[in-house]
Enzyme design. Sequence first.
Site, short mmCIF file in Angstrom:
data_model
loop_
_atom_site.label_atom_id
_atom_site.label_comp_id
_atom_site.label_asym_id
_atom_site.label_seq_id
_atom_site.Cartn_x
_atom_site.Cartn_y
_atom_site.Cartn_z
N HIS A 1 61.35 -41.85 36.84
CA HIS A 1 61.88 -42.53 35.59
C HIS A 1 62.89 -43.41 36.07
CE1 HIS A 1 59.91 -39.02 33.80
NE2 HIS A 1 60.81 -38.15 34.42
N TYR B 1 56.94 -43.77 33.91
CA TYR B 1 56.70 -43.28 32.55
C TYR B 1 57.98 -42.79 31.98
CZ TYR B 1 56.03 -39.07 34.96
OH TYR B 1 56.27 -37.92 35.99
#
Length: 234
Positions: free
Chosen positions: A210, A163
């Site tokens: 990430h 995400y």
Amino acid sequence: MLLVFQTPVDEVSEGMCACKDCVRQQTHSFWFNELYDLSIQPLLTWENHVLSEDIYKYWKGLQKNKNEDNYTAVVEKLFSLFPDKMQYSDASPKHCRTCAVIGNSGNLKGSRYGHFIDLHDFVISTYKKVSPSVKANRHKVMILHPAFIKYVHEIWLLKRGKYPSTGFLAIIFALHVCDQVSTFGFGADQYGNWYHYFEKTSNKVRTGAHSGSFEFDTMMQLYLENKIQVFRGR
């Protein structure tokens, strides 16, 4: 994700900004025009809170415990605490709204950017943890829409990482509500180390869930496209 602005925001009004270049205007850049969707609604309100099946599935996938989180209950709780009002912009042909987006990079240490940051109209900061002594004004708290998070992850980041990072979400959010955007505290320090300024050691090269390198490359492309300013710190 909650965004707390340092300065108050007014309701949306029609018109272009007074800046020489407004970041929300489409340009000759095919790359930017393909990614940037001005129609996307960044913030969650009661009016737009109902999610399509694919957006709900994406939101569910972000939850740590996928069996207990109930979206409707979460939304009802949110709007019992915070105002249900689409107030994230004060666009005006007479005003050039400047925004500073503050990341968590260790290169913030000793950068002495504090006064310059304070000169911006809005300051959007990302924190590991907000101190209990900080009392947020409920009228300055806004919630990102799950569809916006999905848009950033799938369109801007091409589904890289699990995400988007909070910092990268804040940058793209700023592109949607600000006229000029400056970023501080993103990327590695001068020695190539990736770490958070609140961590005790700087001998780390990791970006967690990430895609830090891809996010940073995208941020630098925005800089090359003259959409944001980047201040690297130390």
